[in-house]
Design an enzyme around this catalytic site. Structure first.
Site, short mmCIF file in Angstrom:
data_model
loop_
_atom_site.label_atom_id
_atom_site.label_comp_id
_atom_site.label_asym_id
_atom_site.label_seq_id
_atom_site.Cartn_x
_atom_site.Cartn_y
_atom_site.Cartn_z
N SER A 10 -1.33 7.06 -2.24
CA SER A 10 -1.00 6.58 -3.58
C SER A 10 -0.26 7.67 -4.35
O SER A 10 -0.81 8.74 -4.61
CB SER A 10 -2.26 6.19 -4.34
OG SER A 10 -1.97 5.95 -5.69
N HIS A 35 1.86 3.59 -1.47
CA HIS A 35 1.19 2.77 -2.48
C HIS A 35 1.64 3.22 -3.87
O HIS A 35 1.57 4.40 -4.21
CB HIS A 35 -0.33 2.93 -2.35
CG HIS A 35 -1.11 1.96 -3.18
ND1 HIS A 35 -1.38 0.68 -2.78
CD2 HIS A 35 -1.69 2.10 -4.40
CE1 HIS A 35 -2.09 0.06 -3.71
NE2 HIS A 35 -2.28 0.90 -4.70
N ASP A 37 1.08 2.50 -7.88
CA ASP A 37 0.23 1.90 -8.89
C ASP A 37 1.00 1.69 -10.19
O ASP A 37 1.48 2.65 -10.79
CB ASP A 37 -0.98 2.79 -9.17
CG ASP A 37 -1.96 2.80 -8.01
OD1 ASP A 37 -2.39 1.70 -7.60
OD2 ASP A 37 -2.31 3.88 -7.53
N MET A 39 0.69 0.38 -13.98
CA MET A 39 -0.30 0.11 -15.03
C MET A 39 0.41 -0.06 -16.37
O MET A 39 1.36 0.67 -16.67
CB MET A 39 -1.31 1.25 -15.12
CG MET A 39 -1.99 1.59 -13.80
SD MET A 39 -3.18 2.94 -13.99
CE MET A 39 -3.49 3.35 -12.28
N HIS A 68 1.18 -2.18 -6.44
CA HIS A 68 -0.05 -2.75 -7.00
C HIS A 68 0.14 -2.93 -8.51
O HIS A 68 0.17 -1.96 -9.26
CB HIS A 68 -1.20 -1.78 -6.69
CG HIS A 68 -2.53 -2.22 -7.19
ND1 HIS A 68 -3.62 -1.36 -7.22
CD2 HIS A 68 -2.97 -3.40 -7.70
CE1 HIS A 68 -4.65 -2.01 -7.72
NE2 HIS A 68 -4.29 -3.24 -8.03
N MET A 70 -1.17 -3.65 -11.81
CA MET A 70 -2.35 -3.71 -12.68
C MET A 70 -1.86 -4.00 -14.10
O MET A 70 -1.92 -3.14 -14.99
CB MET A 70 -3.13 -2.40 -12.60
CG MET A 70 -3.85 -2.23 -11.28
SD MET A 70 -4.55 -0.58 -11.06
CE MET A 70 -3.14 0.25 -10.32
N MET A 139 -10.88 -3.43 -4.84
CA MET A 139 -10.99 -2.16 -5.57
C MET A 139 -12.40 -1.59 -5.41
O MET A 139 -13.39 -2.29 -5.61
CB MET A 139 -10.70 -2.38 -7.06
CG MET A 139 -9.27 -2.78 -7.37
SD MET A 139 -8.04 -1.54 -6.86
CE MET A 139 -8.55 -0.11 -7.86
N PHE A 145 -7.39 4.77 -13.37
CA PHE A 145 -7.25 6.22 -13.24
C PHE A 145 -7.45 6.64 -11.79
O PHE A 145 -8.26 6.04 -11.08
CB PHE A 145 -8.28 6.95 -14.11
CG PHE A 145 -8.14 6.67 -15.58
CD1 PHE A 145 -7.22 7.35 -16.36
CD2 PHE A 145 -8.91 5.68 -16.18
CE1 PHE A 145 -7.07 7.07 -17.71
CE2 PHE A 145 -8.79 5.39 -17.53
CZ PHE A 145 -7.86 6.09 -18.30
N ASP A 177 -9.16 0.41 -2.11
CA ASP A 177 -8.51 1.40 -2.98
C ASP A 177 -9.53 1.94 -3.98
O ASP A 177 -10.11 1.19 -4.76
CB ASP A 177 -7.35 0.74 -3.72
CG ASP A 177 -6.60 1.68 -4.65
OD1 ASP A 177 -6.95 2.87 -4.72
OD2 ASP A 177 -5.65 1.21 -5.32
N GLY A 199 -5.32 8.64 -2.79
CA GLY A 199 -4.46 9.41 -3.67
C GLY A 199 -4.79 10.88 -3.64
O GLY A 199 -4.19 11.66 -2.90
N SER A 200 -5.78 11.26 -4.43
CA SER A 200 -6.14 12.69 -4.52
C SER A 200 -6.68 13.21 -3.19
O SER A 200 -6.57 14.41 -2.91
CB SER A 200 -7.18 12.89 -5.63
OG SER A 200 -8.34 12.10 -5.40
#
Length: 222
Positions: A10, A35, A37, A39, A68, A70, A139, A145, A177, A199-200
């Site tokens: 991500s 991926h 995100d 938002m 994705h 959101m 999810m 976040f 995710d 992600g992280s």
């Protein structure tokens, strides 16, 4: 049917000052999808990227772009994200009052449709639409976040989703995710997940290839 595990880094956790390089580095390191995100600061309490970033990502990678959404009113932006180069467009059941219409719009634009569920949302809401989609995203954190902790109760939901997919829509990929790490990869794979969004756990490490390889090795023990 056992499907190969796919890893979708991500970019929410990437270094945006060198985003193109970051995407190319995870591709070389063995990523299967990218991926992205999106938002809107309304459906979720954060604001991220738009179609221009998807378009930029498309120019630097040949990997599928897993976008994705959101956001509220996804229908208004689906044409822009499709034109930008999305391969998958995933919308939230909680944000789409006319989900079937939204899925059909995504298909009309030549993109694979996905549907996402928040941790507290019942799988029953997507059962009628499941044969119409290509991707189900469960999810495992509340969206909005990066870097959140995995919600353990989602494992049972993943297992139920796997059973439902196998029963009525075996072509659908099951994605998870939120809080995905090497240490829970085995449990997630055993629960039936096909695609890990991380992600992280990836961008927070120095060696992307080593991290993804370790994730695959741990998942294979499931």
């Amino acid at each position: 049917m056992t499907r190969p595990l796919q890893i979708a880094p991500s970019i929410l956790s990437a270094d945006f000052t060198r985003l193109g390089e970051e995407i190319q580095e995870v591709e070389k390191a063995g990523a299967d999808l990218i991926h992205i995100d999106v938002m809107d600061g309304q459906f979720v309490p954060n604001l991220t990227v738009g179609p221009l970033v998807v378009e930029a990502a498309r120019r630097v990678t040949s990997l599928p772009l897993d976008v994705h959404l959101m956001i509220h009113d996804a229908d208004a932006l689906i044409p822009d994200f499709a034109e930008a180069g999305s391969d998958y467009l995933t919308v939230h059941v909680e944000a789409c009052p006319h989900l079937h219409r939204t899925i059909q719009l995504i298909k009309e634009k030549g993109v694979k449709p996905g549907v996402s569920l928040n941790p507290a949302t019942s799988l029953a809401l997507i059962e009628p639409i499941l044969p119409e989609i290509d991707l189900l995203l469960v999810m495992s954190v509340n969206p909005g976040f990066g870097g959140q902790a995995f919600i353990p109760s989602v494992l049972e939901k993943l297992k139920a989703a796997r059973r439902l997919i196998d029963k009525i829509a075996p072509h659908v990929a099951l994605e998870v995710d939120g809080g995905i790490k090497i240490d829970n990869a085995r449990a997630l794979r055993a629960a039936g997940a096909d695609i890990f969004v991380a992600g992280s756990a990836i961008f927070g490490k120095k060696d992307y290839a080593k991290t993804m390889a370790a994730m695959r090795t741990e998942a294979s023990k499931g």
